[in-house]
Design an enzyme around this catalytic site. Structure first.
Site, PDB file in Angstrom:
ATOM      1  N   CYS A  74       0.828  -1.204   0.000  1.00  0.00           N
ATOM      2  CA  CYS A  74       0.000   0.000   0.000  1.00  0.00           C
ATOM      3  C   CYS A  74       0.868   1.262   0.000  1.00  0.00           C
ATOM      4  CB  CYS A  74      -1.004  -0.034   1.150  1.00  0.00           C
ATOM      5  SG  CYS A  74      -2.455   0.955   0.770  1.00  0.00           S
TER       6      CYS A  74
ATOM      7  N   HIS B   4      -3.596  -4.822   0.429  1.00  0.00           N
ATOM      8  CA  HIS B   4      -2.950  -5.344   1.640  1.00  0.00           C
ATOM      9  C   HIS B   4      -2.925  -6.872   1.591  1.00  0.00           C
ATOM     10  CE1 HIS B   4      -2.544  -1.666   4.068  1.00  0.00           C
ATOM     11  NE2 HIS B   4      -3.554  -1.242   3.331  1.00  0.00           N
TER      12      HIS B   4
ATOM     13  N   GLU C 253      -1.437  -8.958   3.312  1.00  0.00           N
ATOM     14  CA  GLU C 253      -1.412  -9.617   4.627  1.00  0.00           C
ATOM     15  C   GLU C 253      -2.813  -9.991   5.111  1.00  0.00           C
ATOM     16  OE1 GLU C 253      -0.910  -6.458   4.005  1.00  0.00           O
ATOM     17  OE2 GLU C 253      -1.479  -5.137   5.674  1.00  0.00           O
TER      18      GLU C 253
HETATM   19  N1  GLN Z   1      -1.826   6.792   2.714  1.00  0.00           N
HETATM   20  C1  GLN Z   1      -1.935   6.030   1.497  1.00  0.00           C
HETATM   21  C2  GLN Z   1      -3.282   6.214   0.825  1.00  0.00           C
HETATM   22  O1  GLN Z   1      -4.208   6.672   1.418  1.00  0.00           O
HETATM   23  C3  GLN Z   1      -1.657   4.573   1.750  1.00  0.00           C
HETATM   24  C4  GLN Z   1      -2.694   3.925   2.577  1.00  0.00           C
HETATM   25  C5  GLN Z   1      -2.241   2.623   3.191  1.00  0.00           C
HETATM   26  O2  GLN Z   1      -1.054   2.307   3.197  1.00  0.00           O
HETATM   27  N2  GLN Z   1      -3.172   1.861   3.698  1.00  0.00           N
HETATM   28  O3  GLN Z   1      -3.444   5.906  -0.326  1.00  0.00           O
END
Ligand code: GLN
Length: 622
Positions: free
Chosen positions: A441, A571, A573
């Site tokens: 992410c 994600h 995970e």
């Molecule tokens: N801050 C980033 C976004 O909003 C990544 C979000 C995250 O890592 N869950 O896109």
């Protein structure tokens, strides 16, 4: 008809109209106005079809109610019963999306996009089952529902009270789950976990609602478990049960008699202590379980079975005839093969660095921790994990020094500027020094920023989240894009989405040749499609994309420049399961092993998971 001795009394609670229809209002007509037995029930609800197991904590929280509840649920699931867990939170937030991971642990995102407590991750992993919004309720959700109905005039002039209206709404949620918890159909057992401990101010209405539920459903349809804690003060050197006794008493004062007691403790709980607890709580010895510290939570289901807990539950809830013995045998074989691997000596050893911003608290990255653990078991590797805060990494030299200590690094998700520049440096170090890398992410976004800066020479490249004025916003919030997808302005893309994987790529290899995979998202910003051509021309490969829109979901570098450099906008995970470790993590750990042991690529596991150039393994470590 109920055979539980409640007789006519329990009959008065039988099927009630659906609250979503006008029928709900009818309950406040003349007859119900005079009746205090208000208990809304979904249309078609059959008492006794679904049983309830309620787990309530005493003494203190954080003892593993979710672990106990999910392990017991797994035992019943393995017997062919359908189970649905629900976590009931006392806080007023509607979901966990706004909670600080440092205080509350990670935000676990469900397939349907709900942002929940990390305990839901435990349920999904132990049960190997996707959950949804019906499996998670907060006081905020319950009160909102009630206050909105009140404003619509839904209570026809009645004063709206904690009992019966708030408790009624809680029971309604439980019965809705009972009716739909098995992929839309009724399930056999609902496992209820009440957040906090008995005696807390904020969960009192849940405990009261559950007491009412047990009364209405009948004694053979509902069973309470008290999870308690046995102190073992080092000055005394022996286990003491007083705190547990007092905690259980607190629950009994609320009108709840537990049928089962689970004792958390450092060491196996002694017979003497169990006898004392039995005597003070009316719970016979065979229903008291020692849940002492163990190397892995995945051995708890077997320990419960050895202690006969599954049989006790089946007898209490009269579930014996729903058991599928053949299925149970199959599941037992699979699970014990897994726990055997879990406990077996590990042939390999690697060090993985997680370069985030919550270095001191593992709970903030609980699912990453678990995903790595799953891979360690599957690949026979002992994995040492270091959690580092990147906020102070000021130079590339420093980053190289940090990264060189590891056989693989992960840059996890995150929000906010702190630590981002340090992460950019660490990703650069991992890229140029060819250390296996997985970006998640924000980690994926940082990999794009780093590549744009260093390889394309766009020195001010950034995400508009951190630098709205950058001349190269390689990562930005794309309002128009979201509009096409139907996502409301300013909100995040949340939940499960299909990802199209390009053939012939590293992603395609780790995902086992699947062309479309489903993963879970939680982000607001994304790669700006305007810059994709330049990044691609410079060597970055976007190997996973949205199935329809130009949204980049997986990035990687070719084997000619790096053995394992991969990132995911989602994600990974969140979808890793003990028996099915997530492929991108498997690839990372396999690459980390291969970095240490070049021969690993020739082994059976190595051939599956390690990427090699043109059929030779040499390039992996070259
Ligand atoms: N801050 C980033 C976004 O909003 C990544 C979000 C995250 O890592 N869950 O896109």
């Amino acid at each position: 008809m109920p055979t539980d001795g409640y007789g006519a009394q329990s009959r008065q609670f039988q099927p009630h109209p659906d609250p979503a229809s006008a029928g709900f209002l009818a309950q406040f007509g003349a007859s119900d106005e005079s009746s205090e037995g208000f208990s809304p029930t979904p249309r078609g609800y059959q008492p006794g079809r679904t049983k309830y197991v309620v787990v309530i904590g005493t003494v203190m929280s954080g003892l593993g109610k979710g672990i106990f509840s999910s392990s017991l649920a797994k035992l019943l699931k393995d017997k062919g019963l359908t189970v649905a867990p629900i976590k009931m939170e006392g806080y007023l937030n509607i979901d966990s999306g706004t909670l600080n991971p440092y205080r509350h642990g990670e935000v676990f995102v469900l397939e349907d996009g709900l942002e929940t407590d990390m305990d839901l991750g435990t349920y999904e992993r132990v049960l190997n089952q996707n959950l949804g919004r019906l499996n998670f309720v907060t006081a905020g959700q319950i009160y909102t529902e009630i206050l909105e109905r009140e404003r619509r005039g839904g209570y026809l002039g009645r004063d709206v009270q904690m009992i019966p209206h708030v408790t009624g709404a809680v029971k309604m949620r439980l019965r809705q789950l009972a009716m739909t918890g098995n992929a839309g159909k009724p399930c056999d057992v609902v496992f209820v976990e009440v957040g906090g401990t008995a005696g807390d101010y904020e969960n009192g209405f849940y405990i009261e609602a559950l007491r009412e539920l047990a009364f209405e459903e009948g004694s053979e349809n509902c069973c309470f478990v008290a999870l308690t804690y046995i102190l073992e003060p080092s000055i005394l050197g022996e286990q003491k049960s007083k705190a547990a006794q007092l905690g259980i008493k607190r629950l009994m004062e609320a009108g709840v008699q537990p049928q089962l007691i689970a004792c958390r403790a450092k060491n196996p709980v002694t017979e003497k202590v169990m006898q004392k607890i039995a005597m003070f709580s009316n719970v016979p010895l065979p229903r008291i379980f020692s849940m002492h510290d163990r190397a892995s939570i995945y051995t708890i289901p077997d320990a419960m079975r050895d202690g006969g807990l599954d049989r006790e539950i089946l007898s209490l809830l009269k579930l014996h005839e729903r058991v599928n013995a053949k299925q149970e045998d199959r599941e037992r074989v699979t699970w014990s093969a897994f726990t055997k691997r879990l406990n077996a000596p590990r042939a390999h050893k690697v060090r993985i660095g997680v370069l985030g911003k919550y270095a001191s608290l593992r709970d903030a990255y609980a699912s990453i921790d678990k995903a790595i653990e799953h891979c360690g078991t599957a690949l026979g590797a002992e994995i040492e994990i270091d959690w580092l805060d990147t906020s102070d990494v000021a130079t590339l030299a420093e980053a190289k020094q940090i990264v060189s200590k590891f056989d693989g690094v992960i840059v996890p998700g995150g929000f906010g500027m702190r630590g981002v520049e340090g992460k950019v440096r660490c990703v650069e170090a991992a890229r140029v020094d060819r250390v296996p890398f997985l970006g998640i992410c924000l980690g994926f976004q940082v990999a794009v920023i780093e590549y744009a800066r260093d390889v394309l020479g766009w020195t001010d490249a950034h995400s508009t989240e951190f630098d709205p004025a950058t001349t190269h916003p390689v990562i930005s919030e794309l309002a128009d894009q979201k509009k096409i997808e139907g996502i409301m302005g300013g909100t995040m893309r949340l939940g499960g989405q299909d990802v199209q994987i390009e053939r012939g790529t590293l992603a395609h290899l780790v995902f086992g040749g699947r062309d479309v995979v489903r993963e879970r998202f939680r982000h607001r910003y994304e790669v700006d499609p305007k810059h994709v051509a330049a990044l691609t021309a410079a060597g970055m490969i976007f190997s996973g994309r949205h199935t329809k829109h130009p949204i980049m979901q997986v990035l990687e570098l070719p084997i000619s420049v790096h053995p394992y450099f991969i990132g995911a906008q989602f994600h990974p995970e969140l979808t890793s399961r003990p028996l099915e470790p997530q492929p991108m993590f498997m690839g990372l750990i396999a690459a980390a092993i291969a970095r240490r042991e070049p021969d690993f690529a020739q082994t059976e596991l190595g051939k599956r998971w390690v990427r090699t150039a043109a059929g030779t393994n040499a390039a992996v470590t070259a």
